[in-house]
Design a protein around this motif. Sequence first.
Motif, PDB file in Angstrom:
ATOM      1  N   LYS A   6      72.972  91.243  27.860  1.00 53.24           N
ATOM      2  CA  LYS A   6      72.625  92.282  28.827  1.00 53.24           C
ATOM      3  C   LYS A   6      71.116  92.270  29.082  1.00 53.24           C
ATOM      4  CE  LYS A   6      72.196  97.240  28.946  1.00 53.24           C
ATOM      5  NZ  LYS A   6      72.409  98.434  28.158  1.00 53.24           N
ATOM      6  N   LYS A  10      69.440  91.232  32.620  1.00 53.02           N
ATOM      7  CA  LYS A  10      68.691  92.300  33.279  1.00 53.02           C
ATOM      8  C   LYS A  10      67.257  91.866  33.543  1.00 53.02           C
ATOM      9  CE  LYS A  10      67.466  96.565  34.442  1.00 53.02           C
ATOM     10  NZ  LYS A  10      66.932  96.547  35.772  1.00 53.02           N
ATOM     11  N   TYR A  49      60.945  96.100  28.363  1.00 46.83           N
ATOM     12  CA  TYR A  49      62.302  96.638  28.523  1.00 46.83           C
ATOM     13  C   TYR A  49      62.709  97.435  27.280  1.00 46.83           C
ATOM     14  CZ  TYR A  49      67.394  96.743  28.927  1.00 46.83           C
ATOM     15  OH  TYR A  49      68.705  97.151  28.976  1.00 46.83           O
ATOM     16  N   ALA A 127      73.876  90.337  36.081  1.00 52.45           N
ATOM     17  CA  ALA A 127      73.364  91.365  35.166  1.00 52.45           C
ATOM     18  C   ALA A 127      74.344  92.540  35.071  1.00 52.45           C
ATOM     19  CB  ALA A 127      71.998  91.847  35.631  1.00 52.45           C
ATOM     20  N   GLU A 128      74.900  92.952  36.211  1.00 53.08           N
ATOM     21  CA  GLU A 128      75.874  94.047  36.205  1.00 53.08           C
ATOM     22  C   GLU A 128      77.119  93.668  35.406  1.00 53.08           C
ATOM     23  OE1 GLU A 128      76.670  94.999  40.303  1.00 53.08           O
ATOM     24  OE2 GLU A 128      74.577  95.550  40.656  1.00 53.08           O
ATOM     25  N   GLU A 131      76.336  93.809  31.738  1.00 53.28           N
ATOM     26  CA  GLU A 131      76.222  95.195  31.309  1.00 53.28           C
ATOM     27  C   GLU A 131      77.604  95.812  31.122  1.00 53.28           C
ATOM     28  OE1 GLU A 131      74.138  99.365  32.624  1.00 53.28           O
ATOM     29  OE2 GLU A 131      73.309  97.488  33.370  1.00 53.28           O
TER      30      GLU A 131
END
Length: 135
Positions: A6, A10, A49, A127-128, A131
């Motif tokens: 993730k 991201k 991050y 990325a989504e 996640e």
Amino acid sequence: MENTLKIITKVGSDQAKEYGKYASRPMTYKEFLFRLWRENVPYDEVENYLWEKQEIVGDEGLADYLTAGEYAGMLSEIISHNEELVDATDVREIFDVWFCVELKDLMIDYGIDLDAPVDVDVMARMAESEEQQER
């Protein structure tokens, strides 16, 4: 690191957006990965991050956050992919190379042609997806 894929996707997606804004010409995924590595971007961006997520606190940094096992795993990944020779004591260099190796592998797993121009929307969807899988 928790939620590793993730974080990688991201940060990779965010950086693709940044590079896309300022690029004078379209960049391929291979060029993008090379620039991330050469410009030492992954280490600082992952550290930022993790600070934003409050997983790193106080005056600690990313190097303080990595366990010896994770670091050994990073070295192993770099060696197994026959990447650049690296100084095993340079945490920043090891992390940057490892991050780019992992991001490259993820892009390949998602069917991204590394010779194609970077598509920010594809990176965002990757990325989504990562996640969603972490939840």
